[in-house]
Design a protein around this motif. Structure first.
Motif, PDB file in Angstrom:
ATOM      1  N   GLY A 127      56.115  33.553  58.090  1.00 29.61           N
ATOM      2  CA  GLY A 127      55.710  34.436  59.151  1.00 29.61           C
ATOM      3  C   GLY A 127      56.888  35.471  59.210  1.00 29.61           C
ATOM      4  O   GLY A 127      56.700  36.817  59.516  1.00 29.61           O
ATOM      5  N   PHE A 128      58.418  34.902  59.004  1.00 26.73           N
ATOM      6  CA  PHE A 128      59.411  36.115  59.004  1.00 26.73           C
ATOM      7  C   PHE A 128      59.273  37.073  57.812  1.00 26.73           C
ATOM      8  O   PHE A 128      59.614  38.339  57.987  1.00 26.73           O
ATOM      9  N   TYR A 129      58.615  36.816  56.771  1.00 30.63           N
ATOM     10  CA  TYR A 129      58.549  37.726  55.536  1.00 30.63           C
ATOM     11  C   TYR A 129      57.221  38.958  56.062  1.00 30.63           C
ATOM     12  O   TYR A 129      57.476  40.057  55.806  1.00 30.63           O
ATOM     13  N   TRP A 130      56.317  38.629  56.833  1.00 29.83           N
ATOM     14  CA  TRP A 130      55.309  39.275  57.316  1.00 29.83           C
ATOM     15  C   TRP A 130      55.865  40.185  58.349  1.00 29.83           C
ATOM     16  O   TRP A 130      55.587  41.445  58.582  1.00 29.83           O
ATOM     17  N   ALA A 131      56.739  39.674  59.433  1.00 32.73           N
ATOM     18  CA  ALA A 131      57.529  40.553  60.260  1.00 32.73           C
ATOM     19  C   ALA A 131      58.263  41.659  59.733  1.00 32.73           C
ATOM     20  O   ALA A 131      58.102  42.597  60.147  1.00 32.73           O
ATOM     21  N   SER A 132      58.931  41.126  58.713  1.00 32.46           N
ATOM     22  CA  SER A 132      60.026  42.041  57.909  1.00 32.46           C
ATOM     23  C   SER A 132      58.950  43.230  57.202  1.00 32.46           C
ATOM     24  O   SER A 132      59.550  44.292  57.082  1.00 32.46           O
ATOM     25  N   LEU A 133      57.806  42.943  56.806  1.00 38.46           N
ATOM     26  CA  LEU A 133      56.928  43.923  56.204  1.00 38.46           C
ATOM     27  C   LEU A 133      56.353  44.834  57.104  1.00 38.46           C
ATOM     28  O   LEU A 133      56.349  46.041  56.766  1.00 38.46           O
ATOM     29  N   VAL A 134      55.968  44.273  58.385  1.00 35.30           N
ATOM     30  CA  VAL A 134      55.659  45.443  59.263  1.00 35.30           C
ATOM     31  C   VAL A 134      56.948  46.492  59.879  1.00 35.30           C
ATOM     32  O   VAL A 134      56.631  47.470  59.916  1.00 35.30           O
ATOM     33  N   VAL A 135      57.969  45.828  59.971  1.00 37.45           N
ATOM     34  CA  VAL A 135      59.217  46.676  60.416  1.00 37.45           C
ATOM     35  C   VAL A 135      59.520  47.574  59.016  1.00 37.45           C
ATOM     36  O   VAL A 135      59.777  48.807  59.391  1.00 37.45           O
ATOM     37  N   TYR A 136      59.344  47.041  58.010  1.00 41.05           N
ATOM     38  CA  TYR A 136      59.519  47.746  56.718  1.00 41.05           C
ATOM     39  C   TYR A 136      58.588  49.063  56.744  1.00 41.05           C
ATOM     40  O   TYR A 136      59.167  50.217  56.507  1.00 41.05           O
TER      41      TYR A 136
END
Length: 304
Positions: A127-136
């Motif tokens: 989930g942290f990966y997908w959160a960082s993708l949104v921020v990115y």
């Protein structure tokens, strides 16, 4: 895109005083605002890359040397020297920022690769990966589409820092799924590719800045190939197909690195404005990280 017999690139002065596009009606006049740089929309995993041709500010128009109405030689030489020194300072600033970004990214990759508890944590909690993708993606759109945040200090540095951390986390997470040997190979090959591209861009007269349309088509084809590959691999994993797709992606992003490096240098048909040091660093950074990710897929499939 043509190549001449002389292997040395044209001097900055020639590009500044005799641009190829000087009669192009699309060129901005003195005092007008520069158009924003092009945007591309990366996607997770092997990201897609979009380029728009002809939207960069023409080389030399930001300084306009050689158009002094007095025709005084001292003023001409002074403006000529000033334009060259501004471009050199701009290049140094971009590479300094780029170095800091890459240091952060590959430090995160090293931690996610060698520290076993961290490696297991990022794999266990995607989930942290997908959160960082949104921020990115959100910060990327702000930096590319909005001129004011991109040029206003310190917000441009803050946004670029957030973007760097987000992409670094994504890169580290992807690297944690691969063997240490594959990560080392990918880092080494990426470094060699980047050094070779930089030397090539500073020495050659071949102009890649006029190939934006070709690169845009190539990025679309890469996205289509990626979708087809993902569908096929979801049914049955085929190592050679995965390696083929990753190899094509690495080649296309290397061409983008050449394109953006020549825009940075500024002695070609198109150039990026010296005010856009954040965009210049952003473009090179994304190219290098994506080259690393594609090569990592090749080395990972080869070492399985």
């Amino acid at each position: 895109m043509t190549s001449k017999t002389d292997d040395n690139p044209p001097p900055y002065e020639d590009a500044l005083h005799h641009p190829k596009y000087v009669n192009d009606p699309r060129n901005p006049q003195h005092g007008s605002s520069l158009p924003p740089p092009p945007s591309y929309s990366p996607s997770p995993g092997p990201p897609g890359y979009w380029a728009q041709e002809g939207v960069y500010p023409p080389a030399g128009m930001w300084a306009a040397p050689g158009h002094s109405p007095s025709g005084d030689m001292d003023d001409f030489l002074s403006s000529q020297w000033e334009s060259t020194s501004i471009r050199h300072a701009f290049i140094r600033k971009v590479y300094l920022i780029l170095t800091a970004q890459l240091a952060v990214t590959f430090s995160v990759v090293a931690v996610f690769t060698f520290v076993e508890p961290v490696k297991m944590f990022v794999i266990r909690y995607p989930g942290f990966y997908w959160a960082s993708l949104v921020v990115y993606f959100v910060v990327y759109c702000i930096l590319v589409c909005c001129k004011e945040p991109r040029r206003r200090f310190p917000w441009n540095i803050v946004l670029l820092g957030v973007f760097t951390i987000a992409l670094s986390y994504m890169t580290g997470t992807i690297s944690s799924y691969y063997e240490t040997t594959a990560v080392f190979i990918a880092i080494g090959v990426t470094a060699v590719v980047c050094i070779a591209v930089t030397i090539f861009c500073f020495q050659t007269k071949v102009d890649f800045t006029s190939c934006g349309g070709f690169l845009c088509i190539a990025s679309i084809l890469l996205m289509i190939i990626g979708i087809v590959t993902a569908i096929v691999l979801s049914f049955q994993y085929v190592p050679w197909l995965h390696m083929l797709y990753a190899g094509i992606g690495a080649i296309i992003y290397t061409l983008f690195l050449v394109y953006n490096t020549q825009l940075l240098i500024g002695n070609r048909e198109l150039a990026i404005s010296p005010e856009e040091y954040i965009y210049g660093a952003l473009s090179l950074y994304i190219d290098i990280v994506h080259i690393f990710l594609f090569i990592l897929q090749v080395s990972g499939a080869a070492t399985e």
